[in-house]
Write an enzyme that holds these catalytic residues in place. Structure first.
Site, short mmCIF file in Angstrom:
data_model
loop_
_atom_site.label_atom_id
_atom_site.label_comp_id
_atom_site.label_asym_id
_atom_site.label_seq_id
_atom_site.Cartn_x
_atom_site.Cartn_y
_atom_site.Cartn_z
N ARG A 146 2.59 -40.66 -25.79
CA ARG A 146 1.38 -40.07 -26.40
C ARG A 146 0.21 -41.06 -26.35
O ARG A 146 -0.94 -40.68 -26.47
CB ARG A 146 1.65 -39.61 -27.83
CG ARG A 146 0.41 -39.06 -28.53
CD ARG A 146 0.71 -38.04 -29.63
NE ARG A 146 1.69 -38.52 -30.60
CZ ARG A 146 1.44 -39.40 -31.56
NH1 ARG A 146 0.22 -39.90 -31.71
NH2 ARG A 146 2.39 -39.78 -32.40
N TYR A 197 -18.98 -22.30 -20.62
CA TYR A 197 -17.60 -21.83 -20.49
C TYR A 197 -17.21 -21.16 -21.82
O TYR A 197 -17.36 -21.76 -22.89
CB TYR A 197 -16.68 -23.02 -20.19
CG TYR A 197 -15.23 -22.63 -20.17
CD1 TYR A 197 -14.73 -21.80 -19.17
CD2 TYR A 197 -14.35 -23.06 -21.16
CE1 TYR A 197 -13.40 -21.41 -19.16
CE2 TYR A 197 -13.02 -22.67 -21.15
CZ TYR A 197 -12.55 -21.85 -20.15
OH TYR A 197 -11.24 -21.46 -20.14
N ASP A 211 -19.78 -30.80 -18.35
CA ASP A 211 -18.58 -30.19 -17.78
C ASP A 211 -18.84 -30.08 -16.27
O ASP A 211 -19.71 -29.33 -15.83
CB ASP A 211 -18.36 -28.81 -18.41
CG ASP A 211 -17.08 -28.13 -17.93
OD1 ASP A 211 -16.68 -28.36 -16.78
OD2 ASP A 211 -16.51 -27.35 -18.71
N LYS A 265 -8.52 -26.72 -12.46
CA LYS A 265 -9.27 -26.03 -11.41
C LYS A 265 -9.15 -26.84 -10.10
O LYS A 265 -8.07 -26.97 -9.58
CB LYS A 265 -10.72 -25.83 -11.87
CG LYS A 265 -10.82 -25.22 -13.29
CD LYS A 265 -10.27 -23.82 -13.39
CE LYS A 265 -10.03 -23.34 -14.81
NZ LYS A 265 -11.11 -23.47 -15.76
C1 LIG Z 1 -11.24 -23.48 -17.21
C2 LIG Z 1 -12.44 -24.20 -17.70
C3 LIG Z 1 -12.39 -25.01 -18.84
C4 LIG Z 1 -11.16 -25.11 -19.71
O1 LIG Z 1 -10.15 -25.75 -19.06
P1 LIG Z 1 -8.58 -25.51 -19.39
O2 LIG Z 1 -7.92 -26.48 -18.49
O3 LIG Z 1 -8.30 -24.08 -19.08
O4 LIG Z 1 -8.40 -25.81 -20.84
C5 LIG Z 1 -13.52 -25.72 -19.18
N1 LIG Z 1 -14.66 -25.60 -18.47
C6 LIG Z 1 -14.76 -24.82 -17.40
C7 LIG Z 1 -16.05 -24.73 -16.66
C8 LIG Z 1 -13.65 -24.08 -16.98
O5 LIG Z 1 -13.76 -23.26 -15.94
#
Ligand SMILES: *Cc1c(COP(=O)(O)O)cnc(C)c1O
Length: 390
Positions: A59, A112, A183, A208
Site C-alpha cells: 500500500r 469528465y 486531466d 484509457k
Molecule cells: C475514464 C476517465 C476518468 C476516470 O478514470 P477511471 O480510470 O475510470 O477511474 C477520468 N478522466 C477522463 C477524461 C476519463 O475519460
C-alpha cells in the site's frame, strides 16, 4: 524537452528496467507481494526511522508500481509520479491533498462526468466550493481565479472536446498563486506534456490510452517531487487507492506500444472525422483535429470524438446496425466503441447532464480503435445509411 528526450522514441520507453533483475528478463517480473521482510532488527529500525527507503508494504511502495511511475514521469517530463487504483482515485487523492473546507476550486466546464459528480457530492458536503468556467474564455477564467486554491483543467474536455490554450491558462493561474491540475487522459503524454506548459500536476486515467488494451483500470499523477511527495505522504496511504503490481505490470506493457498506437488512433480518427464532417447526415463533428490549428501545446489528436446527427436520423438504428463498433463505455483501447448521447441523458442519476457535460440527444461519442480505417468507415457508412432512411 530540455534533455532531448523524445517520447515517440520507442526504445527510450525501456529506461525503467531494473538493474537488479537477476534473470535479465526483457519483461520485468511482477512483484506480487503484500509485504517485504527485513534481514534483521537493525534493518527494520533504520527503515522505520526513515534512514533508508525500501519497500515495506505494497500500500506504500511496490517495485513494479514504482517502475511504472518512473516510466510515466519520464514521458510527462515530470520529476515524479504516483500510480492509483483508478483515474478517479488519482483525481480524488490529488485534489484532496491540496484543498480543505472553505476552499474554492475553479474547474473548466464539460468535465469528465464522475469528476463533476465528485465535486458536486463529497466536496460539497465537505464545504469545498467548485465554480465552473469556460476554458476557452480567458477573461472569464481570470475573473474566477482570485482567491481560489486550485484550478482544475481538462483539455480537450469530455464529450464536446473543447481544446484550451493550456499554457495561457496555467500562466494565468500562476499569476494568482493558484495550483493547477489537468486531466491529460485524452492526449496522452505523447500529444500533450502539460508540465512543459507550466501546469503543476498532470492526471491520467491510465485505463484509457496508457493501458491501451481495455484490460486494466488505473490512474496516475505526475508533477514535482515536492507536490507528488505531499500526495504520497497522506492521500495515497490513508485513502488507500493503491495501484496493484499486476495492473502496473499491464501498464508497463501498454506503454511499450503507446507511440505506435497513438499514431494509429490519430491517423484513423482524422480520416473518419473528415468523412463524417462531409456527410450529409451529420450536423457537427467535435474533434480538435478538424480545426485549422491545434491550440499551442497540443501536438496531436487521439481517437476519441463526438458528432451530432442532423434532425431525423434514427440513432438507435445507427447503433444497432454497426458491427465493428461496439456499444460500450470507456475508450483508449484497441477496439472501436460508441456511446449514444441519448442513452447517457436517460440515466436517472444525472438529470442535468445535457447542460453539465454538453451532451446533445442527437450526439454520439465515438472511439476509433486500431482496426483498419476503411473497414471502420464502411461500418459507419452502412449504419448511417440505414439510420437516415426512416
Ligand atoms: C475514464 C476517465 C476518468 C476516470 O478514470 P477511471 O480510470 O475510470 O477511474 C477520468 N478522466 C477522463 C477524461 C476519463 O475519460
Amino acid at each position: 524537452m530540455t534533455d532531448g528526450f523524445d517520447p515517440f522514441d520507442h526504445a527510450s520507453l525501456t529506461v525503467a528496467h531494473d538493474e537488479s533483475n537477476a534473470y535479465d528478463a526483457v519483461v520485468p517480473p511482477i512483484v506480487q507481494t503484500s509485504l517485504f521482510t527485513f534481514t534483521d532488527y537493525d534493518d527494520m529500525v533504520s527503515t522505520y526511522k526513515g534512514e533508508k527507503v525500501r519497500p515495506v508494504y505494497t500500500r506504500g511502495l511496490n517495485p513494479t508500481v514504482r517502475m511504472f511511475e518512473e516510466m510515466l514521469a519520464r514521458l510527462e517530463g515530470a520529476e515524479d509520479a504516483i500510480g492509483f487504483a483508478s483515474g478517479m482515485s488519482a483525481i480524488s487523492s490529488t485534489v484532496l491533498s491540496f484543498v480543505e473546507p472553505g476552499d474554492r476550486i475553479v474547474a473548466v466546464k464539460h468535465l469528465y462526468p464522475d469528476a463533476f459528480r465528485l465535486f458536486g457530492t463529497f466536496f460539497k458536503r465537505m464545504g469545498i466550493d467548485v465554480s465552473y468556467v469556460d476554458g476557452r474564455d480567458e477573461e472569464e477564467v481570470a475573473r474566477a481565479l482570485p482567491g481560489a486554491k486550485l484550478f482544475y483543467m481538462e483539455s480537450p474536455t469530455s464529450w464536446v472536446m473543447e481544446a484550451h490554450d493550456v499554457a495561457s491558462l496555467a500562466a494565468l493561474a500562476k499569476s494568482h498563486g493558484v495550483l493547477t491540475t489537468i486531466d491529460n487522459s485524452w492526449a496522452s503524454p505523447l500529444f500533450q506534456q502539460p508540465i512543459s506548459l507550466g501546469v503543476d500536476l498532470v492526471i491520467h486515467s491510465a485505463s484509457k490510452y496508457l493501458g491501451g488494451h481495455s484490460d486494466v483500470v488505473a490512474g496516475v499523477v505526475a508533477g514535482s517531487k515536492d507536490l507528488i511527495g505531499r500526495i504520497r505522504g497522506e492521500a495515497y496511504p490513508y485513502l488507500g487507492g493503491k495501484l496493484s503490481p499486476f495492473d502496473a505490470w499491464l501498464l508497463i506493457r501498454g506503454l511499450r506500444t503507446l507511440p505506435l498506437r497513438m499514431k494509429a488512433h490519430e491517423r484513423s480518427a482524422l480520416e473518419i472525422t473528415k468523412r463524417l464532417h462531409a456527410h450529409e447526415a451529420v450536423e457537427t463533428v467535435c474533434y480538435p483535429g478538424l480545426a485549422n490549428q491545434l491550440p499551442p501545446g497540443l501536438k496531436g489528436t487521439s481517437g476519441l470524438f463526438s458528432f451530432i446527427f442532423e434532425q431525423g436520423v434514427d440513432v438507435r438504428a445507427f447503433a444497432d446496425h454497426l458491427s465493428l463498433f461496439k456499444l460500450g463505455v470507456s475508450w483508449g483501447g484497441h477496439e472501436s466503441l460508441i456511446v449514444p448521447g441519448q442513452v447517457v441523458l436517460s440515466q436517472k442519476a444525472q438529470p442535468n447532464s445535457a447542460e453539465a457535460f454538453g451532451i446533445s440527444p442527437r450526439s454520439v461519442r465515438l472511439h476509433v480503435g486500431l482496426e483498419g480505417t476503411e473497414a471502420l468507415w464502411s461500418d459507419l457508412e452502412a449504419a448511417i445509411s440505414v439510420a437516415s432512411k426512416g
